[in-house]
Design an enzyme around this catalytic site. Structure first.
Site, short mmCIF file in Angstrom:
data_model
loop_
_atom_site.label_atom_id
_atom_site.label_comp_id
_atom_site.label_asym_id
_atom_site.label_seq_id
_atom_site.Cartn_x
_atom_site.Cartn_y
_atom_site.Cartn_z
N GLU A 130 0.73 -1.26 -0.03
CA GLU A 130 0.04 0.05 -0.07
C GLU A 130 0.95 1.31 0.02
OE1 GLU A 130 -3.98 -1.93 2.23
OE2 GLU A 130 -2.66 -0.51 3.21
N HIS A 258 -9.12 9.62 3.76
CA HIS A 258 -8.64 8.35 3.13
C HIS A 258 -8.87 9.05 1.47
CE1 HIS A 258 -8.20 4.56 0.75
NE2 HIS A 258 -8.03 4.31 1.92
N ARG A 306 -0.96 8.71 1.99
CA ARG A 306 -2.41 9.29 1.93
C ARG A 306 -2.42 10.95 1.86
NH1 ARG A 306 -5.66 4.73 5.68
NH2 ARG A 306 -5.15 3.23 4.26
N HIS A 367 -11.34 9.75 7.41
CA HIS A 367 -11.29 8.39 7.75
C HIS A 367 -10.58 7.87 8.99
CE1 HIS A 367 -10.21 4.22 6.45
NE2 HIS A 367 -8.91 4.43 6.61
N ARG A 402 -0.97 8.90 9.46
CA ARG A 402 -0.64 7.40 9.40
C ARG A 402 -0.28 6.52 8.39
NH1 ARG A 402 -4.53 2.80 9.01
NH2 ARG A 402 -6.03 4.18 8.31
#
Length: 544
Positions: A130, A258, A306, A367, A402
């Site tokens: 990811e 997100h 992100r 998110h 994060r």
């Protein structure tokens, strides 16, 4: 009613349930080993959740769990560095090392509890990659990993005789010296938590739950925003309760959006998440006309962290007057796409979108809260006898942003640390029998219920419009003023009426919205997830 438990756990996601299982195992082993002692016939641990066990935020996590398992190419140092980079070097390195180095052991424990991660033909884990990760290290169960973890933990919790589960119970406040008439301020030393006042669904009364140890595991606060991937129950209850009790919170300005939730012509709650693993699989972000754009923002393209991807999408939408961009996986093998992302495939198909031939319309949504209740390496808060775990806590792991799939593993690693610490101390405490009962006086009219519904809607609009992906001091001050007005109105109403879940959630949402706004105003720089046009960003973000 007054209830007594050794340990009271508020919240039942991966953090709350894994902590409960670890503590129950240790307490029962200690009892069995004690001379002339038999395991207790009554539960010593109470796990309360505001809805049902299967509706926790954990269930909505699609992507997976990050852990170093393929030692042929990966190692702890790589995962640590990836986490520090994503967090814009605000992360607490001790917290990062604790999570990364303890992750494989906790993955094994999840498997032992019955959680099933996808494996290759040779039995090794089928690993995804990811955004922000330098290696393939994401363990998953198709594209519904959170639901699988929740399923495995629920089965283990329900089978444990030492854990009493109380569904549809709502924690109104944690109990401290304040409720005994003692003046408590943020400078007061040794604030102590004696349990919580909990609203019962059967009697609609607030009961007193006394506990030697209380553990806050209430999840995140995405529902304070108009568009979010979180369920409507993610109203920041734990953060708000601890803040009102004069506990320390930290890093509330760092709200992660997100980059890719499914865009729908009609607003849905929660917005359907399109997992980051789909970009790790090879999905490419494009404008509706097929033009790629991430090369303008980051050399990692669609696999950038992100915060960068969300701001890039936000800017492209504003530049071109769009309400969404697109994610393209049409160049991938259709059978493989359907195999890896069966739920996303079916969800999109239900909207007339075949992801093997059509672009997926996506947009950012609130998110994850990277900040929260400040805790140490054992999960201890600034309030004695109170722990916080999972998304409601701020361990320092995430820093300014994060890293994808670090949250679930953080929850179980810190649940393990808190379980070991709390069982060493629980017998040093006793119940405080002097706690007064909650005042249940008051009624609420239908008109007042309508006002609460409208105020919840206003909070979402204020936060999305003024405290979103891109901020400014002007917008933040406007949010502050609007929230202050709602706060005064709601507190007056709360003092007049009988406690109910809807007004308590509204109080919590306003408190959390205020904290996000205040922390955002206090940070005089663009850093991590906090991006403000009033202060120059880092060089790599200049174009965003």
């Amino acid at each position: 009613m007054v209830y007594k438990y050794d340990i009271l756990i508020i919240g039942a996601g991966v953090a709350g349930m894994s902590y409960a299982l670890k503590v129950a195992r240790t307490l029962r082993a200690q009892q069995s080993e004690a001379s002339n002692s038999h395991p207790s016939d009554h539960p010593r641990i109470c796990l309360i959740c505001k809805t049902t066990l299967d509706e926790a935020n954990t269930s909505f996590a699609q992507g997976g769990v990050a852990s170093v398992t393929n030692l042929a190419v990966d190692d702890f140092d790589k995962h640590i560095e990836d986490t520090m980079i994503a967090g814009d070097y605000i992360s607490d390195r001790q917290a990062v090392e604790q999570v990364v180095r303890n992750a494989p052991k906790q993955i094994k424990e999840l498997v032992d509890w019955g959680v099933q991660f996808d494996r290759n033909a040779d039995g090794t884990f089928d690993l995804h990659r990811e955004g922000g990760h330098s290696e393939f290290r994401i363990l998953h169960h198709a594209d519904d990993t959170g639901a699988e973890i929740q399923r495995g933990l629920m089965a283990a919790v329900r089978a444990c005789p030492d854990i009493e589960v109380k569904e549809h119970h709502f924690a109104v406040e944690i109990i401290t010296q304040h409720h005994m008439g003692v003046r408590v301020t943020r400078r007061s030393p040794h604030i102590k938590c004696y349990g919580a006042y909990v609203l019962s669904p059967d009697t609609e009364k607030v009961d007193t739950y006394l506990a030697k140890v209380t553990v806050m595991c209430t999840g995140g606060c995405g529902a304070v925003y108009q568009t979010t991937s979180n369920p409507v129950i993610a109203t920041g209850d734990g953060i708000a309760m601890v803040y009102r009790a004069k506990g320390t919170v930290q890093d509330m300005e760092f709200v992660q959006f997100h980059p890719t939730v499914l865009h729908s012509p009609t607003e849905t709650h929660p917005a359907y998440l399109i997992t980051e693993a789909m970009r790790g699989y090879g999905g490419i972000l494009k404008l509706p006309n097929g033009e790629e754009f991430m090369q303008k923002y980051d050399k990692r393209l669609s696999l950038a962290p992100r915060d960068i991807v969300a701001r890039a999408i936000d800017k492209e939408m504003k530049t071109h007057g769009l309400d969404h961009v697109c994610l393209d996986v049409t160049h991938k093998d259709p059978a493989e796409t359907r195999h890896h992302f069966p739920n996303i495939y079916q969800k999109c198909l239900s909207m007339g979108i075949d992801i093997t031939t059509d672009y997926i319309p996506v947009r950012p949504a609130a998110h994850y809260m990277c900040g929260g209740i400040k805790v140490d390496l054992n999960g201890c808060t600034s309030i004695d006898r109170l722990y916080a775990l999972g998304e409601c806590s701020c361990t320092g792991l995430h820093g300014g942003n994060r890293l994808a799939s670090n949250s679930l593993i953080e929850a179980v690693v810190y649940a393990d640390a808190a379980a070991r610490h709390s069982v060493e101390h629980v017998e040093l405490y006793d119940w405080n029998e002097q706690i007064p009962e909650w005042n249940d006086e008051g009624t609420m009219s239908n008109e007042e219920k309508v006002l609460i519904t409208q105020s919840v809607r206003e909070v979402g609009q204020i936060m999305s419009n003024y405290v979103g992906i891109v901020r400014s001091d002007l917008r933040l001050h406007r949010a502050w003023d609007r929230l202050d007005m709602l706060y005064e109105e709601t507190e007056r109403l709360f003092k007049r009426v009988k406690a109910s879940q809807d007004i308590c959630e509204l109080r919590n949402m306003i408190n959390v919205g205020y904290l996000i706004t205040r922390f955002a105003l206090e940070r005089k720089e663009s850093r991590g997830l906090h991006f403000t046009i009033d202060y120059p960003p880092h060089a790599y973000d200049q174009k965003v």
